[in-house]
Design an enzyme around this catalytic site. Structure first.
Site, PDB file in Angstrom:
ATOM      1  N   LYS A  55      -1.943 -17.441 -10.715  1.00  0.00           N
ATOM      2  CA  LYS A  55      -2.119 -17.006 -12.038  1.00  0.00           C
ATOM      3  C   LYS A  55      -1.998 -17.632 -12.711  1.00  0.00           C
ATOM      4  CE  LYS A  55      -0.683 -12.007 -11.589  1.00  0.00           C
ATOM      5  NZ  LYS A  55       0.243 -11.144 -12.711  1.00  0.00           N
ATOM      6  N   GLU A  67       2.573  -6.441  -0.347  1.00  0.00           N
ATOM      7  CA  GLU A  67       3.164  -6.703  -1.936  1.00  0.00           C
ATOM      8  C   GLU A  67       4.373  -6.495  -2.143  1.00  0.00           C
ATOM      9  OE1 GLU A  67       1.841  -5.975  -5.920  1.00  0.00           O
ATOM     10  OE2 GLU A  67       0.710  -7.234  -5.863  1.00  0.00           O
ATOM     11  N   HIS A 111     -16.987   2.252  16.459  1.00  0.00           N
ATOM     12  CA  HIS A 111     -18.076   0.817  16.323  1.00  0.00           C
ATOM     13  C   HIS A 111     -18.166  -0.183  15.182  1.00  0.00           C
ATOM     14  CE1 HIS A 111     -19.588   4.428  17.888  1.00  0.00           C
ATOM     15  NE2 HIS A 111     -19.392   4.852  17.238  1.00  0.00           N
ATOM     16  N   GLU A 171      -7.188 -10.258 -15.525  1.00  0.00           N
ATOM     17  CA  GLU A 171      -8.648  -9.444 -15.647  1.00  0.00           C
ATOM     18  C   GLU A 171      -8.948  -8.197 -16.620  1.00  0.00           C
ATOM     19  OE1 GLU A 171      -6.521 -10.158 -13.499  1.00  0.00           O
ATOM     20  OE2 GLU A 171      -6.986 -10.871 -11.411  1.00  0.00           O
ATOM     21  N   LYS A 209       0.860  -2.269 -16.970  1.00  0.00           N
ATOM     22  CA  LYS A 209       1.985  -2.046 -16.856  1.00  0.00           C
ATOM     23  C   LYS A 209       2.669  -2.887 -18.314  1.00  0.00           C
ATOM     24  CE  LYS A 209       6.329  -2.315 -14.513  1.00  0.00           C
ATOM     25  NZ  LYS A 209       7.098  -2.691 -13.117  1.00  0.00           N
ATOM     26  N   GLY A 235       4.362  -1.812 -10.332  1.00  0.00           N
ATOM     27  CA  GLY A 235       2.968  -1.690 -10.317  1.00  0.00           C
ATOM     28  C   GLY A 235       2.119  -1.029  -8.946  1.00  0.00           C
ATOM     29  N   ARG A 236       2.697  -0.968  -7.952  1.00  0.00           N
ATOM     30  CA  ARG A 236       2.608  -0.007  -6.522  1.00  0.00           C
ATOM     31  C   ARG A 236       2.581   1.333  -5.956  1.00  0.00           C
ATOM     32  NH1 ARG A 236       4.711  -5.103  -6.033  1.00  0.00           N
ATOM     33  NH2 ARG A 236       6.752  -5.556  -5.030  1.00  0.00           N
TER      34      ARG A 236
END
Ligand code: F6P
Length: 549
Positions: free
Chosen positions: A512, A361, A392, A219, A213, A275-276
């Site tokens: 950050k 978030e 399990h 990253e 965005k 973003g999400r």
């Protein structure tokens, strides 16, 4: 709605909240065994069905009175007005002064949603059409790489919302995907992620989608530059190759151009898409390349159907509202701290990971819209694994641990891959798990099995552990859209009750900034900054010493 200084009655001073606190003292003593025994119709009554999703919420620690009070709370908190404000394009993300309009991304062409005097729906469809055209050309082989070969590999580079939605959707809809193409997703700054993603790929057949965005995320930009070098190395440094092997998805044309991607090859979205909440924007380009434009548009239709259900259905039969209110009930009155999301569908294996960002978030906040600190709990931790693997692993704790963890079971009547008795066995496990959690096993039952006295306490299941079961016919692009939108709007409902802003994420900033400060300290002989504490300084020195700096 967006007034920062409005004087709003604190949540826990509201009548419905106070009534729920009193009511909780009665309900906490009830057992689901009794609730079901007293009301033989409970399992049929406490259900809701909309747009093809069936929600059984009968195995929750609630009575009709609980529901009445929760619905009353929603009313007192102005949930209806907040929903309307979102759909109308009001700037409800007040800390960033932005509208919140992921719902406009799936609105039909003829709809109108006005932001700052502009109808954004035509813009949305223009980008969708551009994506569709590009996707058709790549999938058909018309779009060629620099040496004239067709594109067989697509690598999405992005992180957070620019990765989790695309990965989840690719995995969820793999059945519908173009199997002759390979799809990879690079997100982590860890060099292993990029190295492994491309290790068997031919650069001449590989397309990178740089999805960000902001187009400034450390990253993503580091990985994108590494991808650029990897590609150029294969083409003898010929920068002409970039145009055929890189496209961008972003809101930031200036940064895209600076990176060296022609903005004609940029797929745009807008600051009113969080973003999400962006998997239905151009961030979904990799999804469209995988499943084709027709299936992508069908997925959008599914989202839109759930959006409309959320916007228009009465709260008592509104699936996201019911799920959101139940989460508030457990979080704030029972003090639960987690929700387990348990999809009994292998294709949904990344769905819990996707929901982690969507939920935490969004609602992992402690400051209300008017700036005061909350005096109640907000987002629980969402986590999970596909069934039956989780059984399990951690289900022991769900059944007999000391924490109460409400569960969401998600299952489909039909499997996409019928194989012998597999699906009947899978579904029997879904139904068995919610039954076991709710009703457990009494001391009498354990004794009747001839269990020796000393072993009895270990074999008792208290039960009374709540769950929702969500059933749909079959996992299709449309159903995936409905499921994701269901959780998006459940998150919205929770945020509206807690009176927090689900659409900012200031909590990710500090780490950050500190990392940016530490990077040069790891790469040079300069002493770590005085501002660090002794632990951080020592960790930095240890790393540098080991590297021989
Ligand atoms: O983790 C913080 C965050 O801003 C997320 O909200 C977002 O989805 C992610 O980083 C990636 O951001 P971008 O798409 O701008 O690279």
């Amino acid at each position: 709605m967006t007034n920062r200084t409005e004087n709003i009655l604190p949540l826990n001073e509201r009548n419905a909240w106070k009534a729920l606190a009193v009511h909780y003292e009665q309900v906490r003593r009830l057992h689901l065994r009794t609730l079901f025994a007293d009301d033989p119709q409970r399992g049929e009554r406490m259900t809701a069905e909309a747009v093809g999703l069936y929600l059984d919420y009968s195995k929750n620690l609630i009575t009709d009175e609980t529901l009445k009070l929760l619905l009353q709370l929603a009313k007192e908190c102005g949930l209806r007005q907040r929903i309307d404000a979102m759909f109308c394009g009001e700037k409800i993300n007040i800390t960033e002064n932005r509208a919140v309009l992921h719902v406009a991304l799936r609105a039909p062409r003829e709809a109108s949603v006005i932001v700052d005097g502009v109808n954004v729906v035509p813009l949305v469809h223009a980008v969708l059409d551009k994506m569709a055209d590009f996707s058709d050309r790549v999938r058909s082989g018309e779009w060629k790489g620099h040496t004239g070969k067709r594109i067989r590999n697509v690598v999405n580079i992005g992180i957070g919302g620019s990765d989790l939605g695309p990965v989840m959707a690719y995995e969820a809809l793999k059945y519908y995907s173009e199997r002759a193409m390979t799809f990879r997703f690079v997100s982590n700054i860890d060099s292993t992620d990029f190295t492994e993603a491309v290790h068997d790929l031919d650069p001449t057949e590989t397309l990178f989608i740089v999805s960000s965005k902001t187009f400034t995320t450390l990253e993503t930009m580091t990985n994108a530059h590494t991808a650029r070098e990897w590609l150029l190395a294969a083409f003898g440094g010929d920068t002409q190759s970039i145009a055929k092997h890189f496209v961008a998805v972003s809101t930031n044309a200036a940064e895209v151009a600076k990176f060296g991607i022609d903005t004609a090859q940029m797929f745009e979205f807008w600051d009113w898409v969080g973003g999400r909440y962006s998997m239905t924007s151009a961030i979904g380009l990799s999804t469209m390349l995988a499943i084709g434009q027709v299936n992508f548009r069908i997925m959008l239709r599914g989202f839109h159907q759930m959006d409309e259900h959320f916007r228009t259905a009465p709260f008592e039969s509104n699936l996201p509202v019911l799920m959101g209110l139940l989460t508030v009930w457990y979080t704030d009155f029972f003090g639960t701290q987690a929700v387990a999301v348990l999809p009994y569908e292998q294709y949904l294996k990344r769905f819990p990971a996707y929901l982690q960002q969507l939920t935490m978030e969004s609602n992992g906040k402690q400051t209300t819209l008017n700036g005061s600190r909350v005096s109640y709990n907000t987002s629980p931790i969402y986590w999970g694994e596909p069934g039956t693997n989780g059984q399990h692993s951690f289900y022991q704790l769900l059944h007999q641990g000391t924490s109460l963890i409400p569960c969401d079971f998600i299952a489909f009547i039909e499997t996409l891959n019928p194989l012998g008795r597999h699906h009947d066995i899978l579904l029997s496990n879904v139904f068995a798990q919610s039954e076991a959690l709710a009703f457990g096993k009494t001391i009498e039952q354990v004794k009747a099995e001839g269990t020796p006295d000393w072993l009895i306490p270990h074999r008792i299941f208290e039960g009374n552990r709540p769950s929702n079961t969500i059933l749909a016919q079959r996992l299709t692009p449309e159903v995936l859209g409905k499921l994701v939108a269901l959780y998006e709007h459940s998150v919205f409902t929770q945020g509206a009750i807690w009176r927090i802003n689900p659409f900012d994420q200031w909590g990710v900033e500090l780490g950050k900034v500190l990392a940016q400060r530490i990077i040069p300290e790891l790469e040079s002989k300069v002493e770590p900054a005085l501002g660090h504490d002794s632990s951080t300084n020592q960790l930095i020195r240890r790393y540098r010493n080991s590297k021989g700096i």
